[in-house]
Design a protein around this motif. Sequence first.
Motif, PDB file in Angstrom:
ATOM      1  N   ASP A   1     -15.530  11.416  15.221  1.00  0.00           N
ATOM      2  CA  ASP A   1     -16.343  11.175  14.037  1.00  0.00           C
ATOM      3  C   ASP A   1     -17.544  12.104  14.003  1.00  0.00           C
ATOM      4  O   ASP A   1     -17.897  12.762  14.978  1.00  0.00           O
ATOM      5  CB  ASP A   1     -16.800   9.710  13.993  1.00  0.00           C
ATOM      6  CG  ASP A   1     -17.789   9.403  15.109  1.00  0.00           C
ATOM      7  OD1 ASP A   1     -17.467   9.699  16.276  1.00  0.00           O
ATOM      8  OD2 ASP A   1     -18.877   8.885  14.824  1.00  0.00           O
ATOM      9  N   GLY A   2     -18.173  12.149  12.839  1.00  0.00           N
ATOM     10  CA  GLY A   2     -19.375  12.945  12.645  1.00  0.00           C
ATOM     11  C   GLY A   2     -20.227  12.318  11.566  1.00  0.00           C
ATOM     12  O   GLY A   2     -19.759  11.503  10.774  1.00  0.00           O
TER      13      GLY A   2
ATOM     14  N   LEU B   1     -20.796   2.108   4.276  1.00  0.00           N
ATOM     15  CA  LEU B   1     -19.741   1.713   3.338  1.00  0.00           C
ATOM     16  C   LEU B   1     -18.557   2.678   3.430  1.00  0.00           C
ATOM     17  O   LEU B   1     -18.213   3.358   2.465  1.00  0.00           O
ATOM     18  CB  LEU B   1     -20.291   1.702   1.911  1.00  0.00           C
ATOM     19  CG  LEU B   1     -21.464   0.750   1.654  1.00  0.00           C
ATOM     20  CD1 LEU B   1     -22.167   1.103   0.355  1.00  0.00           C
ATOM     21  CD2 LEU B   1     -20.979  -0.693   1.629  1.00  0.00           C
ATOM     22  N   PRO B   2     -17.912   2.769   4.586  1.00  0.00           N
ATOM     23  CA  PRO B   2     -16.803   3.719   4.719  1.00  0.00           C
ATOM     24  C   PRO B   2     -15.521   3.232   4.040  1.00  0.00           C
ATOM     25  O   PRO B   2     -15.243   2.035   3.975  1.00  0.00           O
ATOM     26  CB  PRO B   2     -16.615   3.818   6.225  1.00  0.00           C
ATOM     27  CG  PRO B   2     -17.066   2.493   6.744  1.00  0.00           C
ATOM     28  CD  PRO B   2     -18.196   2.074   5.851  1.00  0.00           C
ATOM     29  N   PHE B   3     -14.755   4.193   3.554  1.00  0.00           N
ATOM     30  CA  PHE B   3     -13.414   3.948   3.036  1.00  0.00           C
ATOM     31  C   PHE B   3     -12.416   4.451   4.063  1.00  0.00           C
ATOM     32  O   PHE B   3     -12.596   5.527   4.636  1.00  0.00           O
ATOM     33  CB  PHE B   3     -13.199   4.690   1.717  1.00  0.00           C
ATOM     34  CG  PHE B   3     -13.986   4.138   0.573  1.00  0.00           C
ATOM     35  CD1 PHE B   3     -13.441   3.186  -0.274  1.00  0.00           C
ATOM     36  CD2 PHE B   3     -15.292   4.561   0.345  1.00  0.00           C
ATOM     37  CE1 PHE B   3     -14.168   2.683  -1.340  1.00  0.00           C
ATOM     38  CE2 PHE B   3     -16.020   4.063  -0.714  1.00  0.00           C
ATOM     39  CZ  PHE B   3     -15.462   3.118  -1.554  1.00  0.00           C
TER      40      PHE B   3
ATOM     41  N   TYR C   1     -11.469   8.222   7.514  1.00  0.00           N
ATOM     42  CA  TYR C   1     -12.489   7.362   6.922  1.00  0.00           C
ATOM     43  C   TYR C   1     -13.757   8.167   6.635  1.00  0.00           C
ATOM     44  O   TYR C   1     -14.073   9.140   7.328  1.00  0.00           O
ATOM     45  CB  TYR C   1     -12.807   6.169   7.830  1.00  0.00           C
ATOM     46  CG  TYR C   1     -13.235   6.530   9.236  1.00  0.00           C
ATOM     47  CD1 TYR C   1     -14.575   6.682   9.566  1.00  0.00           C
ATOM     48  CD2 TYR C   1     -12.283   6.708  10.244  1.00  0.00           C
ATOM     49  CE1 TYR C   1     -14.959   7.013  10.854  1.00  0.00           C
ATOM     50  CE2 TYR C   1     -12.654   7.030  11.529  1.00  0.00           C
ATOM     51  CZ  TYR C   1     -13.998   7.184  11.829  1.00  0.00           C
ATOM     52  OH  TYR C   1     -14.376   7.511  13.109  1.00  0.00           O
ATOM     53  N   PHE C   2     -14.465   7.769   5.593  1.00  0.00           N
ATOM     54  CA  PHE C   2     -15.698   8.445   5.203  1.00  0.00           C
ATOM     55  C   PHE C   2     -16.478   7.534   4.263  1.00  0.00           C
ATOM     56  O   PHE C   2     -15.900   6.642   3.619  1.00  0.00           O
ATOM     57  CB  PHE C   2     -15.400   9.786   4.508  1.00  0.00           C
ATOM     58  CG  PHE C   2     -14.614   9.649   3.232  1.00  0.00           C
ATOM     59  CD1 PHE C   2     -15.246   9.485   2.011  1.00  0.00           C
ATOM     60  CD2 PHE C   2     -13.231   9.654   3.261  1.00  0.00           C
ATOM     61  CE1 PHE C   2     -14.516   9.345   0.849  1.00  0.00           C
ATOM     62  CE2 PHE C   2     -12.487   9.512   2.100  1.00  0.00           C
ATOM     63  CZ  PHE C   2     -13.138   9.357   0.884  1.00  0.00           C
ATOM     64  N   GLY C   3     -17.780   7.747   4.197  1.00  0.00           N
ATOM     65  CA  GLY C   3     -18.591   6.954   3.282  1.00  0.00           C
ATOM     66  C   GLY C   3     -20.075   7.128   3.530  1.00  0.00           C
ATOM     67  O   GLY C   3     -20.491   7.730   4.526  1.00  0.00           O
TER      68      GLY C   3
ATOM     69  N   GLY D   1     -14.664  10.380   9.781  1.00  0.00           N
ATOM     70  CA  GLY D   1     -13.937  10.651  11.002  1.00  0.00           C
ATOM     71  C   GLY D   1     -12.439  10.521  10.847  1.00  0.00           C
ATOM     72  O   GLY D   1     -11.917  10.258   9.757  1.00  0.00           O
ATOM     73  N   ILE D   2     -11.760  10.714  11.974  1.00  0.00           N
ATOM     74  CA  ILE D   2     -10.305  10.614  12.049  1.00  0.00           C
ATOM     75  C   ILE D   2      -9.928   9.602  13.113  1.00  0.00           C
ATOM     76  O   ILE D   2     -10.521   9.588  14.200  1.00  0.00           O
ATOM     77  CB  ILE D   2      -9.680  11.983  12.386  1.00  0.00           C
ATOM     78  CG1 ILE D   2      -9.998  13.007  11.289  1.00  0.00           C
ATOM     79  CG2 ILE D   2      -8.174  11.884  12.566  1.00  0.00           C
ATOM     80  CD1 ILE D   2      -9.566  14.419  11.623  1.00  0.00           C
TER      81      ILE D   2
END
Length: 201
Positions: A37-38, A164-166, A173-175, A192-193
């Motif tokens: 992740d980042g 609030l990640p999707f 995932y990202f948000g 991230g992945i």
Amino acid sequence: MKNSFILAVLMFLLFSIASSFAQGIFLEKGEAGFFADGGYSSLKNSHATSIGAGFALGGFFEFGFSSSTSKIKLSTYGSGDEIEVRSQTVALGVVLIKKKAQLEVNIGYTLSNASTDILLLGFEFGSEIKIHQKLSWYPIFSFAAGIPVGESSGSPVIALGFSLPFLVAKHVYFGPSFGLTEGNFNWGFTGGILISFNTAN
């Protein structure tokens, strides 16, 4: 200025650690996963970036490592220069509740080049909102306390976070993410992945 600077470093580290403890919520019981992740955070004309990786066992625990770089404008704290603070954090999260929502407690330790090590304690609470077959939304509330240790130690700092990640297709995932500590508002984003697999026979 020294105490204010330490406070700024603490705030960035707290926001970074709050973002890094989200991966386990994407897994069901019986699933395990590796993640990378980042994230990016902005606060008081300063900003920070972080990258991390780890392993999670759904419904039980997660373990992670993250590296952060914070660029802090000292003009905000009584000087005219900008300083770069690099830090590394090792953290462990243990899941207390995993039903319709997940409650997790976290502990971590951060080393940095700012002459301040930090013990991190906190918890996260979040839940899945299914939007589509391959798209879910995960509102996550986090609380974190940073306790400075060492020669430059000071008072503990408390931070509240909300991300609030999707999750897309169970792998990406990202948000956006937001935080509040000592009356200061922080905003940013995380992503991230996740590579997951079923551990059941």
